[in-house]
Design a protein around this motif. Structure first.
Motif, PDB file in Angstrom:
ATOM      1  N   GLN A  18     -14.645 -30.529 -16.321  1.00 17.46           N
ATOM      2  CA  GLN A  18     -15.928 -30.155 -15.727  1.00 17.46           C
ATOM      3  C   GLN A  18     -15.855 -30.248 -14.201  1.00 17.46           C
ATOM      4  O   GLN A  18     -16.461 -29.437 -13.502  1.00 17.46           O
ATOM      5  CB  GLN A  18     -17.046 -31.043 -16.274  1.00 17.46           C
ATOM      6  CG  GLN A  18     -17.353 -30.769 -17.721  1.00 17.46           C
ATOM      7  CD  GLN A  18     -18.298 -31.783 -18.335  1.00 17.46           C
ATOM      8  OE1 GLN A  18     -18.660 -32.788 -17.727  1.00 17.46           O
ATOM      9  NE2 GLN A  18     -18.691 -31.525 -19.578  1.00 17.46           N
ATOM     10  N   GLU A  21     -14.271 -27.074 -12.931  1.00 16.01           N
ATOM     11  CA  GLU A  21     -15.236 -25.973 -12.985  1.00 16.01           C
ATOM     12  C   GLU A  21     -16.241 -26.067 -11.839  1.00 16.01           C
ATOM     13  O   GLU A  21     -16.559 -25.060 -11.202  1.00 16.01           O
ATOM     14  CB  GLU A  21     -15.993 -25.987 -14.315  1.00 16.01           C
ATOM     15  CG  GLU A  21     -15.188 -25.476 -15.487  1.00 16.01           C
ATOM     16  CD  GLU A  21     -15.999 -25.495 -16.781  1.00 16.01           C
ATOM     17  OE1 GLU A  21     -17.219 -25.216 -16.737  1.00 16.01           O
ATOM     18  OE2 GLU A  21     -15.404 -25.794 -17.824  1.00 16.01           O
ATOM     19  N   ALA A  22     -16.712 -27.277 -11.576  1.00 14.50           N
ATOM     20  CA  ALA A  22     -17.701 -27.472 -10.507  1.00 14.50           C
ATOM     21  C   ALA A  22     -17.097 -27.164  -9.140  1.00 14.50           C
ATOM     22  O   ALA A  22     -17.757 -26.556  -8.290  1.00 14.50           O
ATOM     23  CB  ALA A  22     -18.242 -28.903 -10.552  1.00 14.50           C
ATOM     24  N   HIS A  24     -14.592 -25.100  -8.544  1.00 18.67           N
ATOM     25  CA  HIS A  24     -14.444 -23.646  -8.515  1.00 18.67           C
ATOM     26  C   HIS A  24     -15.774 -22.968  -8.183  1.00 18.67           C
ATOM     27  O   HIS A  24     -15.852 -22.115  -7.302  1.00 18.67           O
ATOM     28  CB  HIS A  24     -13.889 -23.144  -9.844  1.00 18.67           C
ATOM     29  CG  HIS A  24     -13.765 -21.664  -9.918  1.00 18.67           C
ATOM     30  ND1 HIS A  24     -14.798 -20.867 -10.376  1.00 18.67           N
ATOM     31  CD2 HIS A  24     -12.754 -20.828  -9.581  1.00 18.67           C
ATOM     32  CE1 HIS A  24     -14.425 -19.604 -10.319  1.00 18.67           C
ATOM     33  NE2 HIS A  24     -13.179 -19.550  -9.834  1.00 18.67           N
ATOM     34  N   ASP A  25     -16.814 -23.366  -8.900  1.00 17.08           N
ATOM     35  CA  ASP A  25     -18.133 -22.756  -8.691  1.00 17.08           C
ATOM     36  C   ASP A  25     -18.645 -22.992  -7.281  1.00 17.08           C
ATOM     37  O   ASP A  25     -19.204 -22.090  -6.651  1.00 17.08           O
ATOM     38  CB  ASP A  25     -19.139 -23.288  -9.717  1.00 17.08           C
ATOM     39  CG  ASP A  25     -18.820 -22.847 -11.139  1.00 17.08           C
ATOM     40  OD1 ASP A  25     -17.961 -21.946 -11.312  1.00 17.08           O
ATOM     41  OD2 ASP A  25     -19.412 -23.418 -12.074  1.00 17.08           O
ATOM     42  N   TYR A  26     -18.439 -24.199  -6.765  1.00 14.26           N
ATOM     43  CA  TYR A  26     -18.911 -24.532  -5.422  1.00 14.26           C
ATOM     44  C   TYR A  26     -18.203 -23.680  -4.368  1.00 14.26           C
ATOM     45  O   TYR A  26     -18.844 -23.121  -3.480  1.00 14.26           O
ATOM     46  CB  TYR A  26     -18.685 -26.019  -5.140  1.00 14.26           C
ATOM     47  CG  TYR A  26     -19.160 -26.440  -3.769  1.00 14.26           C
ATOM     48  CD1 TYR A  26     -20.478 -26.806  -3.566  1.00 14.26           C
ATOM     49  CD2 TYR A  26     -18.284 -26.455  -2.684  1.00 14.26           C
ATOM     50  CE1 TYR A  26     -20.931 -27.181  -2.312  1.00 14.26           C
ATOM     51  CE2 TYR A  26     -18.726 -26.826  -1.422  1.00 14.26           C
ATOM     52  CZ  TYR A  26     -20.049 -27.194  -1.247  1.00 14.26           C
ATOM     53  OH  TYR A  26     -20.490 -27.551  -0.004  1.00 14.26           O
ATOM     54  N   CYS A  28     -16.672 -20.818  -4.794  1.00 16.29           N
ATOM     55  CA  CYS A  28     -17.107 -19.415  -4.967  1.00 16.29           C
ATOM     56  C   CYS A  28     -18.441 -19.171  -4.281  1.00 16.29           C
ATOM     57  O   CYS A  28     -18.633 -18.137  -3.631  1.00 16.29           O
ATOM     58  CB  CYS A  28     -17.229 -19.066  -6.446  1.00 16.29           C
ATOM     59  SG  CYS A  28     -15.674 -18.716  -7.257  1.00 16.29           S
ATOM     60  N   GLU A  29     -19.353 -20.108  -4.444  1.00 17.93           N
ATOM     61  CA  GLU A  29     -20.689 -19.929  -3.886  1.00 17.93           C
ATOM     62  C   GLU A  29     -20.714 -20.021  -2.360  1.00 17.93           C
ATOM     63  O   GLU A  29     -21.392 -19.246  -1.694  1.00 17.93           O
ATOM     64  CB  GLU A  29     -21.651 -20.969  -4.467  1.00 17.93           C
ATOM     65  CG  GLU A  29     -23.075 -20.797  -3.990  1.00 17.93           C
ATOM     66  CD  GLU A  29     -24.051 -21.764  -4.655  1.00 17.93           C
ATOM     67  OE1 GLU A  29     -25.176 -21.887  -4.138  1.00 17.93           O
ATOM     68  OE2 GLU A  29     -23.682 -22.396  -5.672  1.00 17.93           O
ATOM     69  N   VAL A  33     -14.115 -16.210  -3.741  1.00 22.49           N
ATOM     70  CA  VAL A  33     -13.401 -16.360  -5.013  1.00 22.49           C
ATOM     71  C   VAL A  33     -11.914 -16.632  -4.783  1.00 22.49           C
ATOM     72  O   VAL A  33     -11.313 -17.476  -5.445  1.00 22.49           O
ATOM     73  CB  VAL A  33     -13.603 -15.110  -5.898  1.00 22.49           C
ATOM     74  CG1 VAL A  33     -12.741 -15.177  -7.144  1.00 22.49           C
ATOM     75  CG2 VAL A  33     -15.075 -14.962  -6.269  1.00 22.49           C
ATOM     76  N   ALA A  36     -11.384 -20.182  -3.979  1.00 20.75           N
ATOM     77  CA  ALA A  36     -11.645 -21.007  -5.157  1.00 20.75           C
ATOM     78  C   ALA A  36     -10.430 -21.001  -6.079  1.00 20.75           C
ATOM     79  O   ALA A  36     -10.012 -22.044  -6.586  1.00 20.75           O
ATOM     80  CB  ALA A  36     -12.880 -20.494  -5.892  1.00 20.75           C
TER      81      ALA A  36
END
Length: 113
Positions: A18, A21-22, A24-26, A28-29, A33, A36
């Motif tokens: 997790q 994933e967090a 990566h998402d952070y 990306c945002e 990408v 990330a």
């Protein structure tokens, strides 16, 4: 015996997955990408390298201060990978930005506080 080396099995806990994933998402945002993906690839390289050299990591100072020396850490700045060597396994418990309040993060994840 040249060329023989002990390989450790590297496992990620659900929490560590997790964390990835967090991260990566952070990225990306707030970045892109491509960055990330680069960060995740580099983190996974660090994680997989523990299969050959698990004892290389240092002890997290936040845990040493509590007298706990069963966990180790390695880095891909600014991220810290917190793990434990158990028999022939390396178990990754936490992958977190080291700029966070690591005392609290470690207490929650590893000590159940």
């Amino acid at each position: 015996m040249a060329g023989t080396s002990v390989q450790f099995e590297v496992l990620l806990t659900e929490g560590a997955e997790q964390d990835l994933e967090a991260i990566h998402d952070y990225i990306c945002e707030f970045d892109c990408v491509a960055n990330a993906i680069h960060a995740l690839d580099a983190l996974m390289d660090v994680v997989q390298s523990l299969s050959k050299f698990p004892e290389r990591g240092s002890y997290p100072k936040e845990l040493v201060g509590l007298g706990i020396k069963e966990y180790r850490q390695t880095f891909f700045m600014p991220y810290r990978v917190i793990y434990r060597v158990t028999g022939s396994q390396v178990i990754i418990y936490l992958i977190a930005d080291g700029r966070r309040d690591m005392q609290t993060v470690l207490a929650r994840r590893l000590l159940g506080a």
